[in-house]
Design a protein around this motif. Structure first.
Motif, PDB file in Angstrom:
ATOM      1  N   ALA A  30       0.832  -1.200   0.000  1.00 48.30           N
ATOM      2  CA  ALA A  30       0.000   0.000   0.000  1.00 48.30           C
ATOM      3  C   ALA A  30       0.868   1.252   0.000  1.00 48.30           C
ATOM      4  O   ALA A  30       0.459   2.300  -0.512  1.00 48.30           O
ATOM      5  N   VAL A  31       2.050   1.149   0.567  1.00 49.52           N
ATOM      6  CA  VAL A  31       3.006   2.254   0.557  1.00 49.52           C
ATOM      7  C   VAL A  31       3.902   2.189  -0.668  1.00 49.52           C
ATOM      8  O   VAL A  31       4.064   3.177  -1.395  1.00 49.52           O
ATOM      9  N   LEU A  32       4.477   1.031  -0.933  1.00 45.06           N
ATOM     10  CA  LEU A  32       5.426   0.910  -2.046  1.00 45.06           C
ATOM     11  C   LEU A  32       4.781   1.229  -3.395  1.00 45.06           C
ATOM     12  O   LEU A  32       5.364   1.943  -4.220  1.00 45.06           O
ATOM     13  N   HIS A  33       3.591   0.717  -3.644  1.00 47.07           N
ATOM     14  CA  HIS A  33       2.931   0.970  -4.915  1.00 47.07           C
ATOM     15  C   HIS A  33       2.485   2.423  -5.043  1.00 47.07           C
ATOM     16  O   HIS A  33       2.453   2.974  -6.152  1.00 47.07           O
ATOM     17  N   THR A  34       2.154   3.040  -3.916  1.00 46.25           N
ATOM     18  CA  THR A  34       1.785   4.453  -3.935  1.00 46.25           C
ATOM     19  C   THR A  34       2.996   5.320  -4.271  1.00 46.25           C
ATOM     20  O   THR A  34       2.896   6.286  -5.035  1.00 46.25           O
ATOM     21  N   MET A  35       4.133   4.959  -3.705  1.00 40.00           N
ATOM     22  CA  MET A  35       5.369   5.672  -4.022  1.00 40.00           C
ATOM     23  C   MET A  35       5.711   5.521  -5.510  1.00 40.00           C
ATOM     24  O   MET A  35       6.088   6.494  -6.179  1.00 40.00           O
ATOM     25  N   GLU A  36       5.563   4.316  -6.026  1.00 35.81           N
ATOM     26  CA  GLU A  36       5.850   4.071  -7.438  1.00 35.81           C
ATOM     27  C   GLU A  36       4.919   4.893  -8.329  1.00 35.81           C
ATOM     28  O   GLU A  36       5.337   5.430  -9.367  1.00 35.81           O
ATOM     29  N   TYR A  37       3.675   5.012  -7.922  1.00 43.05           N
ATOM     30  CA  TYR A  37       2.702   5.811  -8.670  1.00 43.05           C
ATOM     31  C   TYR A  37       3.136   7.275  -8.741  1.00 43.05           C
ATOM     32  O   TYR A  37       3.084   7.900  -9.815  1.00 43.05           O
ATOM     33  N   LEU A  38       3.580   7.817  -7.634  1.00 41.43           N
ATOM     34  CA  LEU A  38       4.026   9.210  -7.612  1.00 41.43           C
ATOM     35  C   LEU A  38       5.282   9.410  -8.460  1.00 41.43           C
ATOM     36  O   LEU A  38       5.452  10.459  -9.097  1.00 41.43           O
ATOM     37  N   GLU A  39       6.148   8.404  -8.464  1.00 40.31           N
ATOM     38  CA  GLU A  39       7.342   8.478  -9.312  1.00 40.31           C
ATOM     39  C   GLU A  39       6.957   8.495 -10.794  1.00 40.31           C
ATOM     40  O   GLU A  39       7.437   9.341 -11.570  1.00 40.31           O
ATOM     41  N   GLU A  40       6.105   7.550 -11.166  1.00 38.10           N
ATOM     42  CA  GLU A  40       5.788   7.362 -12.581  1.00 38.10           C
ATOM     43  C   GLU A  40       4.865   8.438 -13.143  1.00 38.10           C
ATOM     44  O   GLU A  40       5.040   8.872 -14.291  1.00 38.10           O
ATOM     45  N   ARG A  41       3.909   8.900 -12.359  1.00 38.05           N
ATOM     46  CA  ARG A  41       2.903   9.820 -12.881  1.00 38.05           C
ATOM     47  C   ARG A  41       3.209  11.293 -12.612  1.00 38.05           C
ATOM     48  O   ARG A  41       2.756  12.162 -13.351  1.00 38.05           O
ATOM     49  N   PHE A  42       3.955  11.584 -11.551  1.00 36.07           N
ATOM     50  CA  PHE A  42       4.154  12.978 -11.173  1.00 36.07           C
ATOM     51  C   PHE A  42       5.616  13.379 -11.032  1.00 36.07           C
ATOM     52  O   PHE A  42       5.914  14.491 -10.606  1.00 36.07           O
ATOM     53  N   GLY A  43       6.539  12.468 -11.357  1.00 38.10           N
ATOM     54  CA  GLY A  43       7.943  12.829 -11.369  1.00 38.10           C
ATOM     55  C   GLY A  43       8.601  12.983 -10.016  1.00 38.10           C
ATOM     56  O   GLY A  43       9.654  13.627  -9.895  1.00 38.10           O
ATOM     57  N   PHE A  44       8.019  12.378  -8.963  1.00 31.82           N
ATOM     58  CA  PHE A  44       8.666  12.409  -7.654  1.00 31.82           C
ATOM     59  C   PHE A  44       9.875  11.477  -7.661  1.00 31.82           C
ATOM     60  O   PHE A  44       9.946  10.527  -8.450  1.00 31.82           O
ATOM     61  N   GLU A  45      10.824  11.750  -6.788  1.00 37.47           N
ATOM     62  CA  GLU A  45      11.995  10.889  -6.620  1.00 37.47           C
ATOM     63  C   GLU A  45      11.897  10.227  -5.249  1.00 37.47           C
ATOM     64  O   GLU A  45      11.728  10.913  -4.234  1.00 37.47           O
ATOM     65  N   VAL A  46      11.993   8.917  -5.228  1.00 36.35           N
ATOM     66  CA  VAL A  46      11.844   8.173  -3.972  1.00 36.35           C
ATOM     67  C   VAL A  46      13.137   7.446  -3.631  1.00 36.35           C
ATOM     68  O   VAL A  46      13.711   6.751  -4.476  1.00 36.35           O
ATOM     69  N   THR A  47      13.582   7.594  -2.396  1.00 38.64           N
ATOM     70  CA  THR A  47      14.710   6.815  -1.878  1.00 38.64           C
ATOM     71  C   THR A  47      14.150   5.650  -1.079  1.00 38.64           C
ATOM     72  O   THR A  47      13.397   5.852  -0.122  1.00 38.64           O
ATOM     73  N   TYR A  48      14.495   4.420  -1.498  1.00 37.82           N
ATOM     74  CA  TYR A  48      14.046   3.214  -0.815  1.00 37.82           C
ATOM     75  C   TYR A  48      15.187   2.693   0.056  1.00 37.82           C
ATOM     76  O   TYR A  48      16.167   2.160  -0.456  1.00 37.82           O
ATOM     77  N   LEU A  49      15.065   2.845   1.361  1.00 35.34           N
ATOM     78  CA  LEU A  49      16.115   2.403   2.270  1.00 35.34           C
ATOM     79  C   LEU A  49      16.153   0.875   2.331  1.00 35.34           C
ATOM     80  O   LEU A  49      15.131   0.225   2.548  1.00 35.34           O
ATOM     81  N   GLN A  50      17.353   0.321   2.170  1.00 36.16           N
ATOM     82  CA  GLN A  50      17.528  -1.129   2.232  1.00 36.16           C
ATOM     83  C   GLN A  50      18.012  -1.538   3.625  1.00 36.16           C
ATOM     84  O   GLN A  50      18.810  -0.824   4.240  1.00 36.16           O
ATOM     85  N   PRO A  51      17.540  -2.656   4.147  1.00 39.78           N
ATOM     86  CA  PRO A  51      18.007  -3.106   5.463  1.00 39.78           C
ATOM     87  C   PRO A  51      19.516  -3.352   5.462  1.00 39.78           C
ATOM     88  O   PRO A  51      20.071  -3.877   4.496  1.00 39.78           O
ATOM     89  N   VAL A  52      20.166  -2.968   6.546  1.00 43.75           N
ATOM     90  CA  VAL A  52      21.583  -3.248   6.758  1.00 43.75           C
ATOM     91  C   VAL A  52      21.666  -4.144   7.986  1.00 43.75           C
ATOM     92  O   VAL A  52      21.238  -3.760   9.072  1.00 43.75           O
ATOM     93  N   ASN A  53      22.192  -5.365   7.798  1.00 41.83           N
ATOM     94  CA  ASN A  53      22.190  -6.360   8.877  1.00 41.83           C
ATOM     95  C   ASN A  53      20.773  -6.597   9.393  1.00 41.83           C
ATOM     96  O   ASN A  53      20.528  -6.664  10.594  1.00 41.83           O
TER      97      ASN A  53
END
Length: 380
Positions: free
Chosen positions: A100-123
């Protein structure tokens, strides 16, 4: 049947059901109408809003009723990002969020040109330091879940909230797995938006809410002035009243429930201690969720055999047309080639489960694991 998939949905409590039925039958007026029937309905709506706000220690006008957690997430992320894009178009979230969050972020990237930083787990961890390093002057929103729906991992919400006090970015928290299970006070944690869903805490499906500290949001649904003009449409009054009742009841007994669920979890782990297994969780977890794997045993085979034995658990990941898809959460934690992706199951407890049910689960797993492995595993 033994039900141990409470992270997917919980049963409807008796009191919530009674409220749902009585309001449906007796208070059928439109809350926006000015006649006696409408005023009575509006009174029920106001009381439900006040009860939920009281549970969170926030103002009642900061509660927006939605159709569930997914809509609440969408309203917070899309609504805030689109309304404040003049301040910047950079967003931050994690790779282990609910779709519900990830797909919403992708929508904003693709349709409105937002830039999203996806933090990856460390350890296997997401840290406040990662958020700090990812922040930019044009960051306007940070979205981090309170507790992961697949592993139960608790994220450092208070630390992130404190960090963002000195930055323009608003803070959205998907708290769907935590509301009703642990005390949650958004103002004390520095949270600007908090999403919740009733069916995760013994309320009805199809209803939830968003706590919103900010009044300026683009609406997802237009057509009326309900919910302080944030969500058009006649409110689902019976479900809202039942949700408020369920949450109030859960908050009153949260410590007792928490202690009991910890006991059930420890009982299960003690009873299977001699079986080779691993746990896909960090030290800081919600006890309600146990993500566990058994080397050499495919999760789809284990799920099927448990189901045939009358026990419902899940993989915690997506299932399409009967085929289990790899968990994006476990992929982020352990890598795409980890055999944990094929071996792990999610057991999620409720205070309605019994010690006898947990014993049956452990004994059944012992019987299943006692057979030949379903595949070769070098588990990593």
């Amino acid at each position: 049947m033994i039900y141990l998939d409470n992270a997917a949905t919980t049963s409807l409590s008796t009191k919530a059901l009674e409220t749902l039925v009585s309001v449906s039958q007796e208070v059928y007026g439109n809350p926006s109408s000015i006649h006696t029937f409408g005023r009575k309905a509006n009174q029920i709506l106001r009381q439900a809003r006040q009860d939920i706000a009281h549970s969170l220690r926030v103002k009642s006008e900061q509660i927006i009723f939605t159709s569930g957690g997914s809509e609440a997430d969408n309203l917070a992320i899309k609504g805030y990002a689109l309304a404040h894009q003049n301040k910047g178009k950079h967003l931050i979230t994690t790779a282990i969020e609910h779709h519900a969050v990830l797909h919403t972020m992708e929508y904003l990237e693709e349709r409105f040109g937002f830039e999203v930083t996806y933090l990856q787990p460390v350890n296997q961890q997401i840290t406040a330091q990662q958020v700090k390093e990812a922040l930019r002057p044009d960051t306007i929103l940070v979205s981090i879940m309170y507790a992961n729906n697949e592993t139960g991992q608790l994220l450092p919400i208070q630390e992130i909230g404190e960090l963002l006090q000195s930055h323009q970015a608003a803070f959205h928290v998907d708290a769907v797995q935590a509301v009703g299970k642990v005390p949650l006070f958004p103002e004390e944690l520095g949270i600007d938006f908090l999403a919740a869903s009733a069916h995760k805490f013994h309320g009805p499906k199809g209803v939830g809410f968003l706590y919103s500290k900010h009044a300026k949001l683009d609406s997802l649904i237009n057509g009326g002035k309900q919910e302080n003009q944030h969500r058009a449409g006649t409110e689902n009054l019976p479900a809202i009243a039942a949700m408020a009742r369920a949450l109030t009841d859960q908050i009153k007994q949260y410590q007792r429930n928490l202690d009991y669920i910890r006991q059930l979890r420890e009982q299960f782990l003690t009873e299977i201690a001699k079986i080779d297994h691993y746990i896909n969780q960090s030290e800081h977890t919600l006890p309600h969720i146990l993500n566990i794997g058994f080397p050499g045993y495919l999760n789809e085979q284990l799920l099927m055999r448990l189901d045939l034995a009358g026990i419902a658990v899940s993989s915690g990941s997506a299932c399409t047309a009967g085929v289990i898809q790899n968990s994006h959460v476990l992929e982020a934690l352990y890598g795409t080639d980890s055999q944990r992706l094929k071996e792990s199951i999610r057991i999620s407890f409720s205070e309605e489960n019994t010690a006898e049910e947990i014993h049956t689960l452990s004994q059944t797993i012992k019987e299943i694991i006692g057979g030949a492995p379903t595949w070769h595993s070098n588990h990593k």
